[in-house]
Design a protein around this motif. Sequence first.
Motif, PDB file in Angstrom:
ATOM      1  N   ALA B  34       0.848  -1.190   0.000  1.00  0.00           N
ATOM      2  CA  ALA B  34       0.000   0.000   0.000  1.00  0.00           C
ATOM      3  C   ALA B  34       0.884   1.241   0.000  1.00  0.00           C
ATOM      4  N   MET B  35       0.804   2.006  -1.037  1.00  0.00           N
ATOM      5  CA  MET B  35       1.658   3.192  -1.142  1.00  0.00           C
ATOM      6  C   MET B  35       0.935   4.484  -0.778  1.00  0.00           C
ATOM      7  N   CYS B  36      -0.386   4.467  -0.816  1.00  0.00           N
ATOM      8  CA  CYS B  36      -1.074   5.727  -0.539  1.00  0.00           C
ATOM      9  C   CYS B  36      -2.002   5.645   0.665  1.00  0.00           C
ATOM     10  N   TYR B  37      -2.470   4.466   0.973  1.00  0.00           N
ATOM     11  CA  TYR B  37      -3.351   4.300   2.129  1.00  0.00           C
ATOM     12  C   TYR B  37      -2.557   4.513   3.416  1.00  0.00           C
ATOM     13  N   GLY B  45      -5.947   6.569   0.554  1.00  0.00           N
ATOM     14  CA  GLY B  45      -6.034   5.328  -0.200  1.00  0.00           C
ATOM     15  C   GLY B  45      -6.842   5.457  -1.469  1.00  0.00           C
ATOM     16  N   TYR B  47      -5.566   5.771  -4.523  1.00  0.00           N
ATOM     17  CA  TYR B  47      -4.914   6.488  -5.615  1.00  0.00           C
ATOM     18  C   TYR B  47      -3.838   5.679  -6.351  1.00  0.00           C
ATOM     19  N   ARG B  49      -3.024   2.434  -6.561  1.00  0.00           N
ATOM     20  CA  ARG B  49      -3.475   1.184  -7.190  1.00  0.00           C
ATOM     21  C   ARG B  49      -2.497   0.027  -7.010  1.00  0.00           C
TER      22      ARG B  49
HETATM   23  S1  FES Z   1      -2.851   1.737  -1.119  1.00  0.00           S
HETATM   24 FE1  FES Z   1      -2.881   3.049  -2.853  1.00  0.00          FE
HETATM   25  S2  FES Z   1      -4.708   2.378  -3.808  1.00  0.00           S
HETATM   26 FE2  FES Z   1      -4.735   1.194  -2.012  1.00  0.00          FE
END
Ligand code: FES
Lengths: 176, 328, 447
Positions: B34-37, B45, B47, B49
Motif C-alpha cells: 500500500a503506497m497511498c493508504y 487510499g 490512488y 493502485r
Molecule cells: S494503497 Fe494506494 S490504492 Fe490502495
Amino acid sequence: MKNIEFSEETLKTIREIINRYPEGKHKSALIPILHIAQSEFEGWLSPEAMSYVAEILNIEPVEVFEVASFYSMFNLKPVGKCVIEVCHTSSCWLMGAEDVINHIGKRLGIKPGQTTSDGLFTLKTVECLGSCGTAPMLMVGADFYENLTLEKVDTLIDACKSSGKSSSYLVDKMLG
Amino acid sequence: MAKVTIDDITIEVPDGTTILQAARMIGGHVVPPAMCYYTKLKTSGGYCRTCLVKVEQGSEKDPRPMPKPVASCRTTVMDGMVVRNTTSPEIQEARAGVVEFLLLNHPLDCPICDQAGECHLQDLSYEHGKEGTRFEFEKRTFDKIDIGEKIQLHMTRCILCYRCVKVADQLTDERVHGVMNRGEVSEISTYIEKAIENDFSGNMIDVCPVGALTDKTFRFKSRVWYTKPMYAHRDCDKCSGKTTLWYQGEDVLRVTGRKDVYGEVEDFICNTCRFDKKLTKDWVIEGPAEIDRHSVIIQNHTEKLIPKEQVQILPNLPGVDFTKKIES
Amino acid sequence: MGKKLLLQNIDVPGINTYEVYRKTGGYKSVEKVLEQKNPDAIVEEVKKSGLRGRGGAGFPTGMKWSFLAKPEGVARYLVCNADESEPGTFKDRYLMEKIPHLLIEGMITSSYALGANTSFIYIRGEYFYVLRILEKAIKEAYENGWLGKNIKGSGYNLDLYVQVGAGAYICGEETALLESLEGKRGNPRIKPPFPAVAGLYGCPTVVNNVETIAAVVPIVNDGGDAYAAVGVERSTGTKLISASGHINKPGVYEIEMGVPVEEFIYSDEYCGGIKNGKKLKAVVAGGSSVPILPADLILKTAAGNPRLMTYESLADGGFATGTMLGSGGFIVMDETTSIVKNLWNFSRFYHHESCGQCSPCREGTGWMEKILHKILHGHGTIKDIDLLWDIQSKIEGKTICPLGDAAAWPVASAIRHFRKEFEEYVNNPESIQDVKHYFNVHNVAEA
Ligand code: FES
Ligand SMILES: Cc1cc2nc3c(=O)[nH]c(=O)nc-3n(C[C@H](O)[C@H](O)[C@H](O)COP(=O)(O)O)c2cc1C
Ligand code: SF4
Ligand code: FES
C-alpha cells in the motif's frame, strides 16, 4: 494592474451566488467567482486575485490555487486582450484545425500558448468544445466561431484588431 | 463479523473492515503493498493502485465475482468474500504494471536520496516490479522547494499519494500546501512559496512513502542504515512524546514517529519533538526500536550504539535488558 | 421520417421562448405530475419506458432513480450533467440552445419524482452562452410559477440553478462533477459510496444527462409504454446522435433506436453520405472513448447482419468486432484519414484530461501519447506497437474512474483493427504524408 477589488455591484452578484448553496457549503461558489474575477481582472488570475477570492469565501488561499490550476479555462498567467482558443480535437482535426492553427500562428507570429508582443492576442489550442458538427471551430471569449475557413479567420482577426474588443468574456454577460 | 478468505486463508473480521486490513490481520505474504493508504488518515487510499486485488466471490449472498480488480484499501469485506492477491497471476501482472507506472517519471536517484533504505517505492519495485525500463522519454522534473525551514520538497520523486495533504488537512489548522495542476503535471506545492509553520507539519515527512518530503535538519548527514534507531519518549504537552531517535555514534541525527511493519506511525508527533530535541538528555531512552520492515534497512544495521551511561532504562519495561546489546 | 419525441418542435419559430414552448404543449408533464401527486408512479413509468442513461453508460434510468436513498430529514438532489465534453458529442448543447425549456420541464418533473427541492444543471464553462440561455429560460419559468415556492399551488417547492464548470472533461464523470459543484478540483470519488447514497454535500443524489432528463417529459406525457414502443429490444425510444467528420450533413439527429448504421450514414435524412464522394474508412460511433470500427464492421456485424443504431447491435461481437453506442457522438472518417494520427489526437486528449489521481491513468496516458507521437514521426518500431498494446491493457480496469478505460479502448481498437497501418508507419516512414506540425503538441505555456 487594476486594483484587486470587486465593485459593490459585483459583490452583490457574488452574494446572490453564495446564497444558492446550503449553509456551510459556500465553497460551491468558488468556480463561478473565479470566472468573475478572471473577467474583471484582465483575463487572468493573479496570486493577489486568488487570495482576494479566498478572503471573500473565507477559505485558505491554497484551496483556491488548487482549484484554479485544475481547470483549463483559468489563466494563471497574463493573457492578451483577445484570447483565441482553437479546438484541435478529433472532428475539428479531421476538418482541418491544423491549418487554422498554423494560419493564425503565422499571421500573429506566435505559437499556441503565446501572446503577441503588443499584448493584443493570445493563441491557445483547446480540446473539443462541443462544436464538432460545425468543425473546425474556435472560441473568442464566450463566442463560438464555427465552420471556419482561413478567410473567416482573417476577418475575425481584423475585426478584433480594429475594435480593440477584449475577450474577457464573462463580465457583462455574467452580471447581466 | 464477516468471514473473508484471502489467498486461501480464512479469517473472521469485524464488519466494515477493509480487505487490506483483513489481509494485515492475517499478515505475511497475503498483505498487498500500500503506497497511498494510511490507517490514521481519513479518506486516504485508492490512488496508487498497488493494493489491487481480485475479488473472486463478492459474498456468501451474492457470489458473483467483481468485474475488475479492486483497491483493497478502500473496499470493505463482505461475509463470504473470496479474495486473491499473490495467488492471482493477473493481479501480479497488474501490480507490476502499476509499479512501472509509478517509476516511469521517478528519477531513481536512490544513491543520493535520504529516503534510501526506508523507501517504500524501493521495496515495492524490488518485490513487485520487473527489471529494466521501457520508458525512453525524458522524465518530468521539478525544482526542489523548501516548505518552511525544516522540510524540503523534492517533487520529482513524489508519487502523488496525497498523504501529506491529508496530514495538513487533518492535523494542522492552516493548510498551505496542496495538489496543483492536473494530470501528469500535477504537483504538490505551496501557494506562492508560503512556509508551513505548524506544530504538526513535520508528520508529512513520516507519512511520505518516498523521498519527496525530507527532514532538512537530517539531510545528507548520514545514510539511514548507518544510523541506529532507538525508542524514546519525553513529556510533551503537544503530543504523546513517543518517538524513534536515530543515532549515529552519540549524536541524535533525526527524530521520527514510531513506525509499524507497514511504515505507519503509532502516534503523530509534534515539531518540537521532531526538530528541536536532538540531545540524548532531552529523552528517556526505551531501547532499540523494533523495526521489522522487510526492507533493505534492517539488513544494513550496524551494531555500534550509544554509550551506556546515556541510556536510561525504563523500570517498567520488564525483562528487557537493553544494556547488554549496547555493550556488545 | 422516424418518430421524434424530443425535437419534434425544434423548427417552430421562437421555440426557445417560454410563450411558444408553452403553446406547443410545454410544461404539461409538470401539470400532470403535480395533479397526480404520486412521485413513485413517475419512477414506475420511467422504469416501464426502458429509458437508459444518455450520458454514455446506458444505465437504466428508472432503476437508478429507485436506488435513491430517502432518509428522513435529509435533502435529496437532482443534478443534470450538461458537461458534454466527450469529443464528437454536441447534442446536449443543441438541445439546450434550441429548446431550453424542454430541459427545465424535465428537471422539474424529475425533481418532483425524486423529491428534490434544489436541483442543479452543471454546464461546462465553455458553453457560457448556453448558460445565459438557460438562465433566461429559468427566469421565465420562475415568472410563470413553474419554479420557486408552492409551484402552481401544489405545495411543492423547487429551486433550480445552473452551475458553471471551467474546462475539464473529467467533470463529466458524475462524482467528479459533484466535487466540482462543491467548489473543488474535479477529482472523481472513490466508490462506494455511490451518489444515490452520498452524493452532493453527502446527500442522496441522482446525476442524469441532459437528454435523459428531457426524455422524461414525453415519458410522463404519453406513458412509459408508449415510449417503450419506439425502438427495438432494450434500446427504447429515440436517441440524439451528434454526427460529425467527413460527411455531407453533419449535425444533431434524433433517430428512432434501430435505424441501420448504413442508412444513418448514407441516407439524405441523416448524414447524407461521405463528403466529396470519398469512401468510408472507419467510424467512432459513440464519442471518442468507444472502440473505432473499420467500415465493414460498422456496417455489418461479424456475423454479417446489418448493424443497427442500438445499444445491443453496436455492441454485438464485444470489443473484438463491436463497439458501443456511448454518448452518440458519431465521428465518420473517410479513406484519406490516418488512423495512427487520429489515435494520437485522441491520446493527447486523454493525456490532457486525466485528473492525475491514480497512477495508471496519470502516467499511462502520457506514455501512450509519447509513443504515438514517436511512431507518427517515423521513429517507431514494431516493439512500440506491442508496448502500446501492453500499456493500454495495464490501464484498463485498474483505475478509479472509467477515464482510464476511455483512454485505453481507442488504443486497443485502433491496433486491433488497423495494425497494418501502424506497421506501415514503422516500416515505411518515408511513405508518411501529411504529418503537419502545428508548432507543438501542447500549449507552450503549459509545457
Ligand atoms: S494503497 Fe494506494 S490504492 Fe490502495
Ligand atoms: C470521463 C467521463 C466523462 C463523462 N462525461 C459525461 C458527460 O459529459 N455528460 C454526461 O452526461 N455523462 C458523462 N459521463 C457519464 C457520467 O458519469 C454519468 O454516467 C452520467 O452523467 C449519468 O447520466 P445518465 O444515466 O443519464 O446517462 C462521463 C463519464 C466519464 C467516465
Ligand atoms: S482514471 Fe484518470 S481521470 Fe479517473 S481518477 Fe484516475 S487519474 Fe483521474
Ligand atoms: S472536436 Fe472540435 S468541437 Fe468537438
